[in-house]
Design a protein around this motif. Sequence first.
Motif, PDB file in Angstrom:
ATOM      1  N   ILE A  72       0.909  -1.059  -0.024  1.00  0.00           N
ATOM      2  CA  ILE A  72      -0.096  -0.083  -0.016  1.00  0.00           C
ATOM      3  C   ILE A  72       0.878   1.565   0.212  1.00  0.00           C
ATOM      4  O   ILE A  72       0.391   2.382  -0.220  1.00  0.00           O
ATOM      5  CB  ILE A  72      -0.956  -0.020   1.246  1.00  0.00           C
ATOM      6  CG1 ILE A  72      -2.129   0.986   1.028  1.00  0.00           C
ATOM      7  CG2 ILE A  72      -0.196   0.130   2.508  1.00  0.00           C
ATOM      8  CD1 ILE A  72      -2.893   0.788  -0.073  1.00  0.00           C
ATOM      9  N   ALA A  73       2.277   1.092   0.156  1.00  0.00           N
ATOM     10  CA  ALA A  73       3.044   2.412   0.274  1.00  0.00           C
ATOM     11  C   ALA A  73       3.018   3.224  -0.860  1.00  0.00           C
ATOM     12  O   ALA A  73       3.287   4.506  -0.884  1.00  0.00           O
ATOM     13  CB  ALA A  73       4.548   2.045   0.579  1.00  0.00           C
ATOM     14  N   HIS A  74       2.559   2.727  -2.074  1.00  0.00           N
ATOM     15  CA  HIS A  74       2.672   3.533  -3.296  1.00  0.00           C
ATOM     16  C   HIS A  74       1.567   4.288  -3.630  1.00  0.00           C
ATOM     17  O   HIS A  74       1.329   5.195  -4.280  1.00  0.00           O
ATOM     18  CB  HIS A  74       2.702   2.561  -4.446  1.00  0.00           C
ATOM     19  CG  HIS A  74       1.425   1.694  -4.479  1.00  0.00           C
ATOM     20  ND1 HIS A  74       1.236   0.669  -3.661  1.00  0.00           N
ATOM     21  CD2 HIS A  74       0.284   1.745  -5.447  1.00  0.00           C
ATOM     22  CE1 HIS A  74       0.093  -0.036  -3.986  1.00  0.00           C
ATOM     23  NE2 HIS A  74      -0.501   0.882  -5.119  1.00  0.00           N
ATOM     24  N   SER A  75       0.347   4.223  -2.501  1.00  0.00           N
ATOM     25  CA  SER A  75      -0.943   4.761  -2.770  1.00  0.00           C
ATOM     26  C   SER A  75      -0.996   6.326  -2.600  1.00  0.00           C
ATOM     27  O   SER A  75      -0.392   6.627  -1.615  1.00  0.00           O
ATOM     28  CB  SER A  75      -1.963   4.257  -1.738  1.00  0.00           C
ATOM     29  OG  SER A  75      -3.233   4.854  -1.826  1.00  0.00           O
ATOM     30  N   ARG A  76      -1.564   7.132  -3.578  1.00  0.00           N
ATOM     31  CA  ARG A  76      -1.579   8.376  -3.462  1.00  0.00           C
ATOM     32  C   ARG A  76      -3.022   8.718  -2.957  1.00  0.00           C
ATOM     33  O   ARG A  76      -3.146  10.173  -2.617  1.00  0.00           O
ATOM     34  CB  ARG A  76      -1.419   8.862  -5.072  1.00  0.00           C
ATOM     35  CG  ARG A  76      -0.353   9.645  -5.388  1.00  0.00           C
ATOM     36  CD  ARG A  76       0.623   8.310  -5.586  1.00  0.00           C
ATOM     37  NE  ARG A  76       2.113   8.667  -5.830  1.00  0.00           N
ATOM     38  CZ  ARG A  76       3.178   8.033  -6.170  1.00  0.00           C
ATOM     39  NH1 ARG A  76       2.719   6.761  -6.628  1.00  0.00           N
ATOM     40  NH2 ARG A  76       4.332   8.221  -6.647  1.00  0.00           N
TER      41      ARG A  76
END
Length: 287
Positions: free
Chosen positions: A15-19
């Motif tokens: 989930i770290a990539h979520s904007r």
Amino acid sequence: MTTPYPRAFVVGHPIAHSRSPLIHGHWLAEHGLPGRYERIDVHPDAFPNFVRSLRAEGWVGGNVTIPHKEAAFRLSQVLTPRAERIGAVNTLWFEDGRLHGDNTDAPGFLAHLDASLGAGWPEATGLAGGRATLVLGAGGAARAILVGLLERGLDRLIVANRSAERAEGLTALDPARITAIPWDSVPARLPATGLLVNTTALGMAGQDPLTLDLAPLPGEAAVADIVYVPLETPLLAAARARGLAAVDGLGMLLHQAVPGFFRWFGRTPEVTPSLRARIVADLGGHG
């Protein structure tokens, strides 16, 4: 567990990539609302328990992303007709004591087309006059987009995928309006296409490009790509080089977030140039 302000989330693995936190944080600040929106990484094995504990943990709802959308569909107590049709949920909220699920990818994609091409795009692209919409790919995003196009009233939808069986499966959404074709038949269909939509990962950073000669497309056609890293995919660059209308993938991400924000925080936010610029800057300026 209670808090003095609404708490919402985006859950996925990874989930770290979520904007999404940037998007909702921007709107919370813009409207001066108390609230929090947080990323949560949950392994698929733990997802059912995570959902069942939402009320006890004080969450008002949240967004669901890969790989949990189908599980969220099964765990929702009340589904919108759209979510039922798509078979996946990306937005959860509580209403009348029950957990509701919706899929906002479909209206998010259509809202971005409206904003990018103008509300009359079915007429301008020739779709209202008999041209087809050609959707590349047969995954969850393709399914959501097809449902959105069906809801908009388009009646000539064609889906192409490297796995013909998956493409055939999507025709069940509306066998009278959706046709599946083999991947190698795509070039032959371009002359009668008014809207070309890429829902595959081809063209995404780190993936192979989508190599397709767009010369046969009519001059009024539009090309959309749901990939937003990079924002200008090779497919969109080729469309612009031909003078065709090109619709990038970032707008779908921004517009799909609007209904959830309303459910959790009580305001209907707007997708503004300043919000878009903020997300583009976070993507490294690839706009």
